[in-house]
Design a protein around this motif. Structure first.
Motif, PDB file in Angstrom:
ATOM      1  N   ILE A 292      29.633  61.037  32.913  1.00 32.40           N
ATOM      2  CA  ILE A 292      30.876  60.289  32.744  1.00 32.40           C
ATOM      3  C   ILE A 292      31.943  60.815  33.711  1.00 32.40           C
ATOM      4  N   GLY A 293      32.594  59.894  34.417  1.00 32.82           N
ATOM      5  CA  GLY A 293      33.643  60.261  35.364  1.00 32.82           C
ATOM      6  C   GLY A 293      33.170  60.321  36.799  1.00 32.82           C
ATOM      7  N   ASP A 294      31.839  60.383  37.038  1.00 32.99           N
ATOM      8  CA  ASP A 294      31.327  60.377  38.404  1.00 32.99           C
ATOM      9  C   ASP A 294      31.613  59.034  39.077  1.00 32.99           C
ATOM     10  N   THR A 295      31.596  59.046  40.397  1.00 38.00           N
ATOM     11  CA  THR A 295      31.796  57.814  41.172  1.00 38.00           C
ATOM     12  C   THR A 295      30.499  57.443  41.885  1.00 38.00           C
ATOM     13  N   VAL A 296      30.103  56.207  41.705  1.00 36.33           N
ATOM     14  CA  VAL A 296      28.950  55.674  42.450  1.00 36.33           C
ATOM     15  C   VAL A 296      29.442  54.475  43.258  1.00 36.33           C
ATOM     16  N   ARG A 297      28.689  54.124  44.297  1.00 40.91           N
ATOM     17  CA  ARG A 297      29.091  53.012  45.154  1.00 40.91           C
ATOM     18  C   ARG A 297      27.956  51.979  45.243  1.00 40.91           C
ATOM     19  N   ILE A 298      28.359  50.728  45.054  1.00 37.23           N
ATOM     20  CA  ILE A 298      27.420  49.612  45.200  1.00 37.23           C
ATOM     21  C   ILE A 298      27.808  48.840  46.453  1.00 37.23           C
ATOM     22  N   LEU A 299      26.824  48.562  47.299  1.00 37.28           N
ATOM     23  CA  LEU A 299      27.097  47.807  48.529  1.00 37.28           C
ATOM     24  C   LEU A 299      26.056  46.715  48.695  1.00 37.28           C
ATOM     25  N   TYR A 300      26.550  45.479  48.842  1.00 39.15           N
ATOM     26  CA  TYR A 300      25.708  44.352  49.221  1.00 39.15           C
ATOM     27  C   TYR A 300      26.100  43.954  50.637  1.00 39.15           C
ATOM     28  N   SER A 301      25.134  43.930  51.528  1.00 41.48           N
ATOM     29  CA  SER A 301      25.423  43.606  52.928  1.00 41.48           C
ATOM     30  C   SER A 301      24.528  42.463  53.402  1.00 41.48           C
ATOM     31  N   THR A 302      25.054  41.668  54.338  1.00 36.36           N
ATOM     32  CA  THR A 302      24.321  40.518  54.863  1.00 36.36           C
ATOM     33  C   THR A 302      23.799  40.802  56.267  1.00 36.36           C
ATOM     34  N   ASN A 303      22.733  40.102  56.624  1.00 33.04           N
ATOM     35  CA  ASN A 303      22.182  40.236  57.974  1.00 33.04           C
ATOM     36  C   ASN A 303      23.002  39.462  59.002  1.00 33.04           C
ATOM     37  N   VAL A 304      23.758  38.457  58.540  1.00 35.45           N
ATOM     38  CA  VAL A 304      24.605  37.642  59.410  1.00 35.45           C
ATOM     39  C   VAL A 304      26.069  37.951  59.089  1.00 35.45           C
ATOM     40  N   ALA A 305      26.881  38.114  60.134  1.00 30.67           N
ATOM     41  CA  ALA A 305      28.312  38.426  59.967  1.00 30.67           C
ATOM     42  C   ALA A 305      28.516  39.576  58.990  1.00 30.67           C
ATOM     43  N   PRO A 306      27.930  40.750  59.248  1.00 31.52           N
ATOM     44  CA  PRO A 306      28.008  41.863  58.288  1.00 31.52           C
ATOM     45  C   PRO A 306      29.405  42.450  58.124  1.00 31.52           C
TER      46      PRO A 306
ATOM     47  N   VAL B 240      31.024  40.797  48.943  1.00 29.31           N
ATOM     48  CA  VAL B 240      29.866  41.151  49.768  1.00 29.31           C
ATOM     49  C   VAL B 240      30.341  41.749  51.098  1.00 29.31           C
ATOM     50  N   ASN B 241      29.624  42.743  51.580  1.00 33.87           N
ATOM     51  CA  ASN B 241      29.902  43.462  52.829  1.00 33.87           C
ATOM     52  C   ASN B 241      31.059  44.456  52.702  1.00 33.87           C
ATOM     53  N   VAL B 242      31.482  44.733  51.485  1.00 34.39           N
ATOM     54  CA  VAL B 242      32.526  45.735  51.242  1.00 34.39           C
ATOM     55  C   VAL B 242      32.022  46.694  50.170  1.00 34.39           C
ATOM     56  N   PRO B 243      32.000  48.017  50.441  1.00 28.57           N
ATOM     57  CA  PRO B 243      31.554  48.979  49.416  1.00 28.57           C
ATOM     58  C   PRO B 243      32.402  48.867  48.154  1.00 28.57           C
ATOM     59  N   LEU B 244      31.728  48.939  47.003  1.00 25.23           N
ATOM     60  CA  LEU B 244      32.411  48.796  45.716  1.00 25.23           C
ATOM     61  C   LEU B 244      32.331  50.119  44.953  1.00 25.23           C
ATOM     62  N   PRO B 245      33.415  50.894  44.909  1.00 28.49           N
ATOM     63  CA  PRO B 245      33.396  52.143  44.129  1.00 28.49           C
ATOM     64  C   PRO B 245      33.446  51.841  42.635  1.00 28.49           C
ATOM     65  N   CYS B 246      32.687  52.616  41.870  1.00 27.06           N
ATOM     66  CA  CYS B 246      32.605  52.410  40.422  1.00 27.06           C
ATOM     67  C   CYS B 246      32.694  53.754  39.706  1.00 27.06           C
ATOM     68  N   GLU B 247      33.300  53.743  38.538  1.00 26.22           N
ATOM     69  CA  GLU B 247      33.393  54.935  37.702  1.00 26.22           C
ATOM     70  C   GLU B 247      32.318  54.879  36.617  1.00 26.22           C
ATOM     71  N   VAL B 248      31.581  55.969  36.446  1.00 29.73           N
ATOM     72  CA  VAL B 248      30.524  56.036  35.448  1.00 29.73           C
ATOM     73  C   VAL B 248      31.142  56.160  34.056  1.00 29.73           C
ATOM     74  N   LEU B 249      30.715  55.259  33.156  1.00 30.31           N
ATOM     75  CA  LEU B 249      31.197  55.284  31.775  1.00 30.31           C
ATOM     76  C   LEU B 249      30.200  55.948  30.831  1.00 30.31           C
ATOM     77  N   SER B 250      28.895  55.771  31.102  1.00 22.05           N
ATOM     78  CA  SER B 250      27.855  56.387  30.266  1.00 22.05           C
ATOM     79  C   SER B 250      26.512  56.233  30.971  1.00 22.05           C
ATOM     80  N   ALA B 251      25.533  56.986  30.492  1.00 23.75           N
ATOM     81  CA  ALA B 251      24.160  56.889  30.989  1.00 23.75           C
ATOM     82  C   ALA B 251      23.229  57.109  29.813  1.00 23.75           C
ATOM     83  N   ASP B 252      22.425  56.077  29.505  1.00 24.21           N
ATOM     84  CA  ASP B 252      21.576  56.157  28.320  1.00 24.21           C
ATOM     85  C   ASP B 252      20.426  55.168  28.457  1.00 24.21           C
ATOM     86  N   THR B 253      19.412  55.337  27.609  1.00 26.50           N
ATOM     87  CA  THR B 253      18.308  54.384  27.527  1.00 26.50           C
ATOM     88  C   THR B 253      18.567  53.431  26.364  1.00 26.50           C
TER      89      THR B 253
END
Length: 516
Positions: free
Chosen positions: A367-381, A327-340
């Motif tokens: 496939i191969g794109d990079t997305v970033r997931i970030l969870y941040s806190t209101n206290v001690a960010p 938490v509070n650190v950006p998480l880079p991710c590699e796209v593996l697929s996109a489907d319903t």
């Protein structure tokens, strides 16, 4: 008047007047007696009570008894005595006493820097206190959270949870208590929960407090909230929920959501299978065909349940983590697929589920794109947090033992003032000692009682806590040390399954930074 008669009338007249007066007084007396006899007994009793009021309560009672008790008075007297007895019982049960001392009953070492202790409080009917104390400054000592059945909807008994976690993680589990409160039926945790950097539950509840732990297990208690975002290039969208869908927003599923999205529980499949098999005919002579047919039936049931799920038509982007989550650190991710439809959960990754309307034509990640997931806190960010649990209320703040139930939105008198089974987590002034404390419910055969919230706050302060947080208690309260449930002398008969366990462990491997 008699003088007047003697002067003005002759003797025979005076005699006649006296006789007439006597006759009149006699008739008046008979009338009064008849009137008294015609009165109801209740009136006679009330008159007796009123006449005796000035003479004192004992004389009044005597006259009432002499006159004859009526049913109304008897019922009123009985009701008054009964209510008086009930008031005495209630006050005796609810009367709290201040916890001013802890007497050590048992103390045992579990390992270097880890110990279990049992205490008795002061008071004619003492409170039993079980405590796990861990010195986190010793390398390898750590606090760990264990999710029931390793699933966001999972429930598990503490003893089973400790045994499973010890065998799968190869860590040495010193002891375990229950953690977050959880919702019935859906079995989701209430308030934030983070396990080894993975967010299991994101959304906060009311103004409840949470305990967040950094990479070195340092604890911070505050009114935390988590905000999540996913960045697709220049497009940033907010995360609505984690591991379960509550609306039409963006949902991130991780390993605690199951092996597929949408996920169907094997227990649900088995229940539906048992119902369906009643109407299905198998070839009894061929066990292979029967087994194959039953397996296909289970698959069809699971497929049908997924397709009717609201998650099924959403666009699901499977990603692989490019670093360890926190938490509070950006998480880079590699796209593996996109489907319903139904997709599988990637190893060391997640599934980002979004409505198709989130993207315009040509913006859907490939496939191969990079997305970033970030969870941040209101206290001690700026602090990277690895573990977190939620409870209510805060029990100790800066060494002051005073629960904060009302300010956090908890107003139930039973929860606050009744002597119940309780659990709590705390840390000393240095922050190096972590304490897990559990109080069992009333045990009349042992002449012990549970604790109110304020008593629990006093207990945590006496244990040396500068900060402490109340966890789920009541029927969920419990503590397992090794393989023994301390509430039941080592046995774990029919204890409640819980959603989250909080444990003190010795790590099997120590990496740089003090974590595994």
């Amino acid at each position: 008047m008699l003088r007047l008669l003697s002067r003005s009338l002759p003797t025979w007249c005076r005699i006649l007047v006296v006789l007439l007066m006597a006759l009149e007084f006699g008739l008046l007396g008979l009338e009064a007696a008849a009137s008294q006899r015609s009165k109801r007994p209740g009136q006679k009793v009330r008159q007796g009570v009123r006449a005796a009021a000035g003479a004192g309560r004992k004389q009044a009672t005597a006259r009432v008894r002499k006159a004859g008790k009526t049913s109304a008075v008897a019922r009123a007297t009985k009701k008054t005595r009964g209510s008086s007895r009930r008031r005495v019982r209630r006050s005796r049960r609810a009367r709290p006493f201040a916890i001013t001392a802890l007497t050590l009953v048992r103390d045992s070492s579990l390992g270097q820097g880890a110990r279990y202790a049992e205490y008795r409080t002061n008071g004619r009917t003492p409170i039993v206190v079980h405590a796990l104390v861990l010195d986190r400054s010793i390398p390898g000592n750590a606090l760990r959270l264990v999710k029931g059945e390793d699933h966001t909807f999972g429930l598990e008994r503490l003893a089973d949870m400790a045994q499973r976690f010890s065998s799968t993680s190869r860590h040495t589990v010193f002891g375990l208590v229950n953690g977050n409160f959880w919702r019935a039926v859906r079995n989701t945790l209430i308030g934030p929960c983070v396990i080894d950097g993975e967010v299991v539950e994101m959304n906060s509840y009311k103004k409840w407090s949470s305990a967040f732990f950094d990479v070195r297990n340092g604890m911070t208690i505050d009114t935390f909230s988590i905000r999540g975002t996913v960045s697709f290039g220049a497009t940033q969208v907010p995360i609505s929920t984690v591991n379960h869908r509550d609306d039409q927003g963006v949902v991130v599923y991780n390993q605690y959501a199951g092996n597929t999205v949408p996920y169907v529980s094997p227990k649900q499949i088995e229940r539906a299978f048992q119902e369906a098999i009643k109407d299905t005919v198998f070839v009894e002579q061929d066990s292979t065909e029967a087994a194959l047919t039953q397996d296909v039936l289970r698959q069809e049931i699971a497929r049908a349940r997924r397709e009717r799920d609201a998650e099924y038509p959403m666009l699901k982007i499977r990603v692989r983590y490019l670093r360890s989550p926190s938490v509070n650190v950006p998480l880079p991710c590699e796209v593996l697929s996109a489907d319903t439809g139904t997709v599988t959960m990637p190893i060391r990754g997640a599934v980002i589920s979004v409505p198709r309307s989130t993207f315009t034509s040509g913006q859907i990640p490939v496939i191969g794109d990079t997305v970033r997931i970030l969870y941040s806190t209101n206290v001690a960010p700026q602090t990277p947090f690895m573990n977190a649990l939620c409870g209510t209320p805060r029990l100790v703040r800066r060494g002051v033992a005073k629960h904060e139930a009302l300010s956090e939105g908890s107003t139930g008198q039973r929860f606050i003032s009744h002597a119940l089974a309780r659990c709590a987590v705390g840390a000393d002034s240095s922050g190096s000692k972590l304490m897990l404390v559990a109080v069992p419910a009333d045990r009349p055969e042992r002449q012990t009682v549970g604790a109110t919230l304020q008593q629990m706050a006093q207990i945590m302060a006496l244990m040396g806590c500068r900060e402490a947080l109340n966890l789920d208690g009541g029927g969920s309260a419990g503590m397992v040390v090794g393989a023994d449930h301390v509430f039941f002398d080592g046995q774990d008969p029919l204890t409640r399954r819980v959603g989250l366990g909080v444990g003190v462990v010795k790590l099997s491997k120590i990496l740089r930074g003090g974590t595994r």
